[in-house]
Design a protein around this motif. Structure first.
Motif, short mmCIF file in Angstrom:
data_model
loop_
_atom_site.label_atom_id
_atom_site.label_comp_id
_atom_site.label_asym_id
_atom_site.label_seq_id
_atom_site.Cartn_x
_atom_site.Cartn_y
_atom_site.Cartn_z
N THR A 193 0.85 -1.20 0.00
CA THR A 193 0.00 0.00 0.00
C THR A 193 0.87 1.24 0.00
O THR A 193 1.96 1.25 0.59
CB THR A 193 -0.90 0.05 1.25
OG1 THR A 193 -0.07 0.32 2.40
CG2 THR A 193 -1.65 -1.25 1.46
N GLY A 194 0.41 2.29 -0.65
CA GLY A 194 1.13 3.56 -0.64
C GLY A 194 0.90 4.32 -1.94
O GLY A 194 1.11 3.77 -3.03
N GLU A 196 2.65 6.56 -3.11
CA GLU A 196 3.93 6.93 -3.74
C GLU A 196 4.56 5.80 -4.55
O GLU A 196 5.58 5.98 -5.18
CB GLU A 196 4.91 7.37 -2.64
CG GLU A 196 5.50 6.27 -1.74
CD GLU A 196 4.58 5.79 -0.61
OE1 GLU A 196 3.35 5.82 -0.80
OE2 GLU A 196 5.09 5.36 0.42
N ASP A 236 -3.49 5.00 -0.86
CA ASP A 236 -3.87 5.15 0.55
C ASP A 236 -5.32 5.56 0.74
O ASP A 236 -5.60 6.62 1.32
CB ASP A 236 -2.91 6.15 1.21
CG ASP A 236 -1.50 5.60 1.29
OD1 ASP A 236 -1.34 4.42 1.64
OD2 ASP A 236 -0.53 6.33 0.96
N GLY A 258 1.46 1.64 5.79
CA GLY A 258 0.20 2.16 6.33
C GLY A 258 -0.16 1.71 7.73
O GLY A 258 -1.34 1.73 8.10
N ASP A 265 -2.12 6.64 7.14
CA ASP A 265 -1.81 5.24 7.38
C ASP A 265 -3.10 4.42 7.39
O ASP A 265 -3.66 4.06 8.43
CB ASP A 265 -0.99 5.07 8.67
CG ASP A 265 0.48 5.38 8.43
OD1 ASP A 265 0.95 5.11 7.29
OD2 ASP A 265 1.15 5.90 9.32
MG MG Z 1 2.44 4.45 3.36
#
Ligand code: MG
Ligand code: AMP
Length: 407
Positions: A193-194, A196, A236, A258, A265
């Motif tokens: 997850t993220g 970026e 996210d 996260g 998060d």
């Molecule tokens: Mg993250």
């Protein structure tokens, strides 16, 4: 803060050994045997020769020497795979090859080196009156492998719980087992997850980084004896996370990222509501952790920092995988000497990626210390040194415990 031992115990309590299945031998490598293997046949299945030479009667060749050889008539031959063989009677010998059935009557094999014969490739036996001179009788050994001297029919060759490597598969094959009841490979879903994250290979735009955890976790699962199921990474938002986990069919789910205290998060935010427990574990790296179930599937939520993610896998997920596979949760540890010290945080159990020097001692694998973002430095890591919470520095020549990467 929860101790590492307590957290690992909670993780292991979420899983149990998968139900057994039956697989062909060739697919059973690295799996745990679920049922004893019994010999279907005696092994060896028949008396046979341990040497290339001549099957003879001991009484005929007793006392033979180079100066006083015994001459025998060659009555035929026995080769590996022979269905029937000539009988050895007094005054005769049967040419015999390694693994060939022992002719009836014979009670000794004289190796070819102790005779006047020299075997040429595909040379036929001269059945009419060929003779062989025996120069010595083997002292103390008959060079006969007797039927059933390895195992006898019905004997247990391997107990349930054995991890199947090449030697174990050889043992199973030698007693006629074509299929084995084994614990299958656990399927482990992986979700990074993220916002970026982008896949390696694409160009990075401002603020983006490469997703290394999907690769690392999939490889770690494979190395630890599981089958990775890499899900498409999500950004996210709670909705994306729920959607990704919606219809996952796996024995275990592992997420990365996260789980700490940030505003975005989202793993923590979204899964805490569904009963997953988020805690601080007294380890470094890898302090923020999540553990629980979504539906009936156990889930481990690991921090996103790549070194944390890798360490968390080895410390928390690997024991879960071992239990799913039918193994005891903890793999053996070893002790090694440190060749170059480092500092470690008090009150947290540290896992330092290390590499081996030629003399068997270890040094930190990361050049710049133990920062959990130093992912490229992992290139040299071969194991994790475990430094207890109450220790604040590791010095040259100290002994540390080591866990090897699983597999
Ligand atoms: Mg993250
Ligand atoms: P998080 O746990 O989401 O707060 O992430 C902690 C740090 O790890 C941040 O610097 C992230 O950019 C980085 N990170 C998170 N997930 C990944 C990933 N899949 N691959 C590489 N780095 C990551």
């Amino acid at each position: 803060m929860r101790s590492v031992d307590d957290h690992v115990a909670a993780a292991v309590a979420l899983v149990s050994t998968l139900p057994a299945t039956e697989l062909p031998l060739a697919e059973a490598l690295g799996l745990v045997l679920a049922e004893p293997v019994t010999a279907r046949v005696d092994s060896p299945p028949f008396d046979n020769s341990a040497m290339d030479g001549f099957a003879v009667l001991m009484a005929d060749v007793d006392g033979a020497t180079a100066d006083t050889p015994v001459t025998l008539r060659v009555a035929g031959e026995s080769v590996a795979g022979s269905e029937s063989t000539p009988t050895v009677t007094p005054g005769t010998a049967v040419r015999i090859m390694t693994g060939a059935p022992l002719p009836s009557g014979a009670d000794l094999v004289v190796p070819v080196e102790a005779t006047s014969a020299s075997f040429q490739m595909f040379e036929p036996v001269d059945a009419d009156g060929a003779a062989v001179r025996i120069f010595s009788a083997p002292a103390g050994r008959t060079h006969i492998r007797r039927r059933g001297t390895d195992v006898v029919e019905g004997q247990v060759v391997m107990e349930a719980g054995v991890l199947l490597g090449p030697s174990q598969l050889a043992a199973a094959a030698s007693v006629g087992a074509a299929r084995l009841r084994v614990i299958p490979r656990p399927v482990v879903a992986i979700l990074a997850t993220g916002d970026e994250l982008v896949a390696p290979g694409q160009a990075l735009r401002a603020g983006q980084i490469y997703d290394s955890n999907s690769v690392v976790l999939a490889a770690s699962v494979r190395r630890a004896g599981g089958t990775p199921l890499v899900l498409t990474r999500v950004g996210d938002t709670a909705q994306a996370l729920h959607d990704a986990l919606e219809s996952v069919e796996a024995d275990l789910i592992v997420t990365s990222g996260g789980v700490s205290a940030g505003v975005y998060d989202v793993v923590k935010g979204a899964l805490a509501q569904r009963g997953v427990e988020f805690v601080q574990v007294a380890m470094q790296p890898g302090k923020p952790q999540g553990l629980g179930s979504v539906g009936s599937t156990p889930i481990a939520c690991l921090p996103g920092n790549p070194v944390s993610s890798l360490v968390s896998f080895e410390v928390i997920v690997a024991p879960m995988l071992r239990v799913l596979r039918g193994l005891p949760p903890h793999r053996p540890r070893e002790s090694v000497t440190v060749a170059l010290g480092w500092t470690t945080p008090l009150a947290r159990q540290q896992y330092m990626p290390v590499r081996f020097l030629a003399d068997g001692t270890v040094v930190p694998a990361t050049v710049g210390g133990s920062g959990s973002h130093l992912v490229a430095s992992l290139a040299l890591a071969e194991a994790l040194a475990v430094v207890p919470a109450e220790v604040d520095a590791v010095a040259e020549r100290d002994t540390v415990e080591l866990i090897r990467f699983s597999g």
